[in-house]
Write a protein that holds these residues in place. Sequence first.
Motif, mmCIF file in Angstrom:
data_model
loop_
_atom_site.group_PDB
_atom_site.id
_atom_site.type_symbol
_atom_site.label_atom_id
_atom_site.label_comp_id
_atom_site.label_asym_id
_atom_site.label_seq_id
_atom_site.Cartn_x
_atom_site.Cartn_y
_atom_site.Cartn_z
ATOM 1 N N VAL A 1 0.839 -1.191 0.000
ATOM 2 C CA VAL A 1 0.000 0.000 0.000
ATOM 3 C C VAL A 1 0.881 1.251 0.000
ATOM 4 O O VAL A 1 0.600 2.222 -0.698
ATOM 5 C CB VAL A 1 -0.948 -0.031 1.214
ATOM 6 N N ARG B 1 -0.419 7.331 7.362
ATOM 7 C CA ARG B 1 -1.390 7.435 6.266
ATOM 8 C C ARG B 1 -1.706 6.057 5.695
ATOM 9 O O ARG B 1 -2.841 5.781 5.306
ATOM 10 C CB ARG B 1 -0.833 8.345 5.157
ATOM 11 N N ALA C 1 -5.404 4.376 5.480
ATOM 12 C CA ALA C 1 -6.001 3.840 4.248
ATOM 13 C C ALA C 1 -6.425 2.390 4.449
ATOM 14 O O ALA C 1 -7.490 1.973 3.973
ATOM 15 C CB ALA C 1 -5.006 3.951 3.098
ATOM 16 N N GLU D 1 -9.596 2.411 6.349
ATOM 17 C CA GLU D 1 -10.743 2.851 5.544
ATOM 18 C C GLU D 1 -11.251 1.749 4.618
ATOM 19 O O GLU D 1 -12.412 1.718 4.251
ATOM 20 C CB GLU D 1 -10.326 4.073 4.718
ATOM 21 N N THR D 2 -10.361 0.833 4.232
ATOM 22 C CA THR D 2 -10.790 -0.247 3.357
ATOM 23 C C THR D 2 -11.091 -1.525 4.132
ATOM 24 O O THR D 2 -11.262 -2.588 3.547
ATOM 25 C CB THR D 2 -9.707 -0.549 2.298
ATOM 26 N N ALA E 1 -6.824 0.443 -1.250
ATOM 27 C CA ALA E 1 -6.176 1.317 -0.264
ATOM 28 C C ALA E 1 -4.996 2.034 -0.901
ATOM 29 O O ALA E 1 -4.779 3.234 -0.689
ATOM 30 C CB ALA E 1 -5.710 0.487 0.938
ATOM 31 N N ARG E 2 -4.234 1.311 -1.725
ATOM 32 C CA ARG E 2 -3.101 1.948 -2.397
ATOM 33 C C ARG E 2 -3.593 3.012 -3.372
ATOM 34 O O ARG E 2 -3.004 4.089 -3.485
ATOM 35 C CB ARG E 2 -2.278 0.890 -3.131
ATOM 36 N N LEU F 1 -6.205 4.803 -3.034
ATOM 37 C CA LEU F 1 -6.583 5.986 -2.246
ATOM 38 C C LEU F 1 -5.372 6.855 -1.956
ATOM 39 O O LEU F 1 -5.422 8.079 -2.072
ATOM 40 C CB LEU F 1 -7.199 5.549 -0.914
ATOM 41 N N LEU F 2 -4.256 6.219 -1.555
ATOM 42 C CA LEU F 2 -3.059 6.986 -1.234
ATOM 43 C C LEU F 2 -2.480 7.655 -2.468
ATOM 44 O O LEU F 2 -1.882 8.722 -2.387
ATOM 45 C CB LEU F 2 -2.004 6.083 -0.600
ATOM 46 N N ASP G 1 -4.191 8.932 -4.732
ATOM 47 C CA ASP G 1 -4.972 10.149 -4.823
ATOM 48 C C ASP G 1 -5.013 10.696 -6.252
ATOM 49 O O ASP G 1 -4.718 11.865 -6.491
ATOM 50 C CB ASP G 1 -4.370 11.194 -3.857
ATOM 51 N N LEU H 1 -15.777 5.064 -1.396
ATOM 52 C CA LEU H 1 -14.435 5.645 -1.394
ATOM 53 C C LEU H 1 -14.271 6.707 -2.464
ATOM 54 O O LEU H 1 -13.529 7.667 -2.287
ATOM 55 C CB LEU H 1 -13.375 4.549 -1.619
#
Lengths: 531, 242
Positions: free
Chosen positions: B92, B109, B113, B116-117, B141-142, B144-145, B147, B175
């Motif tokens: 991640v 962070r 993440a 959150e997942t 999750a990755r 999300l980071l 972004d 998400l």
Amino acid sequence: MARRDEPVTEALPRRVALTGGAALVLLLALTLGSVAVVALRAERAGALGPADWRALSFTLRQAFWSAALSTAFAIPLARALARRRFPGRAALTTLLGAPFLLPSIIAILGVIAVWGRSGWVSEALMAAGLARLNVYGMPGVLIAHVFFNLPLATRLMLQAYAAVPPERWRIAAQLGVEGRALFRLLEWPAIRAAAPGAFALVFSICATSFAIALALGGGPRATTLEVAIYEAAAVSFDLDRAARLAAVQFAVCAAAALAALALAAPPAAGFGVRLCVERWDGRGRAARAADALALALAILFLALPLAGVAARGVAGLGALTGAAGAAVWAAAGRSLAVALGSTLLTALLALPLAALVAALDRRPFAARLAEAGALTPLAASPFVIGVALFVVLRPVADPAALALPLTALVNAAMATPFAVRILAPAIRDAEADHGRLADSLGLSGWTRTRAVHVGRLRAPLGFALGLAAALSAGDLGVIALFSRPDAPTLPLLMHLLAGSRNVDAAFGAAFVLTGLAFALFLGFDRLGRGR
Amino acid sequence: MIAVEGLRVRAGGFLLEADVVVPAGALCAVIGPSGAGKSTLLAAVAGFAPVEAGRVSAAGRDLAGLAPAERPVTLLFQENNLFPHLTVARNVGLGLRPSLSLTRPERARVDAALAETGLEGLGERLPEQLSGGQRQRAALARALLRDRPALLLDEPFAALGPGLRAEMMALVERLTAPRGIAVLMVTHHPDEARRADLAAFCALTAQGGRIDGARPAAALFADPPAGLAAYLGDAGGDLAPR
């Protein structure tokens, strides 16, 4: 995949059991039987002498360094081939499969043409006012072994690269992982998975090196066990010492072969490595330069000896007139006969054995045992079998009179493991796909074989027999043990010519032999593909 | 926003032509028979397939000539999104920077993440110790980071059972929509396409495949074009939106 949910205890078809069993017994007699003969004889022969220890030590050292150098150089080469697209790349990866078929005597002549006392490198050194090169001994043996095995190690590593799921390269490209980080993330795990197997395989091949060590080794300090066996049996007629050395050779070979089998697939398995994965890394200048350097050096190292043989071979074709020419063509005829006989014997051994291994699919232990039996030639070197045949036959017949059939037999035994490894999976797949259908239709005997197997086996059989034919045509091994100098095969004649004053004729004959080996391989392979 | 206009991608003898626009925060499903080029569309947007003609942009940026890593885009596959010998947390973490060393705030962070997942506490496991659904959660999750304003999903949940698939779809919506991420998702499951905001049909053509714009999913399935109706078969009529 259909899974067999009920335990089926079908009887082994009698035909498969009988023919497969017979082939297995014959092969085991050749391998384990030879070891027994050699061991019994060696018991009389007493302990190893200093020369024996030197041969053992040289064998292990040259095999270790051949394996280490081939594996180490394969890493940058495989890395460059895996991530670069360039014109001729497909041809280059195909060429990496060629040394497997290339007769060792050709490589020897190539190494002499480039690195020998009057080779290109020496001439260049002379022109620069330096001394000529002398590679005889360890350096020459290592150069020739790396020439042969660098492509093999590279192919095994390319296979490991090809086993990485393509998505991972894309994910890495998207995440911007490059250079050293990508090497650690994806490349090193792949290399680490393949390197021990490549090392063990190259070691086991080089541990039984005969022709290269005979031609490029130098004197008693650079003699492998195989060469020592040959000298004991064929030069000094000391069968006791030959048996003693053969027993040591078997121990070395069996250990190396076991390690190689545990760690890697046999070399023929990795023939067609296809890398379709596109790569997005390595666009930087340093990476491009490193790859260009690795590719250029590898191409030079691998192609120069071939170019040397070709260049001097063209010149040498002129020497193939008169008596020398007649001898070359007669030897070529003998080699063709040996190769075809050996191919037939390989088919007779490998087909029933592969059918047996495949039919035992539901008894994993028995199948593994049968397969282990089929692989025993990898542990018994050609000279171990050769010495045993010599010991057994000498009281009843003149081995020299049987030189050609015996060579074909030993060559067939050595080719059988590869052929079984290629054929057994094909038979197993055909059986899994259509075996039950054939049974439900009540097919049996030849009709069943034709319906289920013939079409599916053609291509792998053609490939396997092509390998067997090419290996036998180019083999310079036990023939040296048996043959009188007046009836040599082509590789043996070339060795004799190269050692005489008629080196040009040897290079000319190289053309004939290369053509013969590749024509045999391509001929059988095409036959299998129906072209 | 993801905008694909007049795109032509050629691979061997195959030609994909596509027009699709996905607004920020929306999820667009691409459905159609295999071999019609659905995955090729995603590969072209992510920079893995050479574009012959047309314009591809994300978040208003023209993507022509950008390397995969420079594109404002994250692509997830059905499997093999994680590197097998790295822990989940390190996998991640690669979304923050393409090396394996993270600072303490960055590690925090990563943990956020993962939480959150729904992977809280699983960061030190290896991918093989996770279930198929958990591995896809880690890949999300990755994403999300990273972004990035565009998320491309190539049959991401095809290997999962129906219940898990619905759960994962809900997770993706939760998400992405609040963050304004435009999602383009390839699927062959009508139930996934139905619950998307938009849906596009990728039709087989003589030369390859063609995508003729996206429509609201409900509208597309209520009145499917002939090709889509044939692709859905009998299920098309019976499974109209409830």
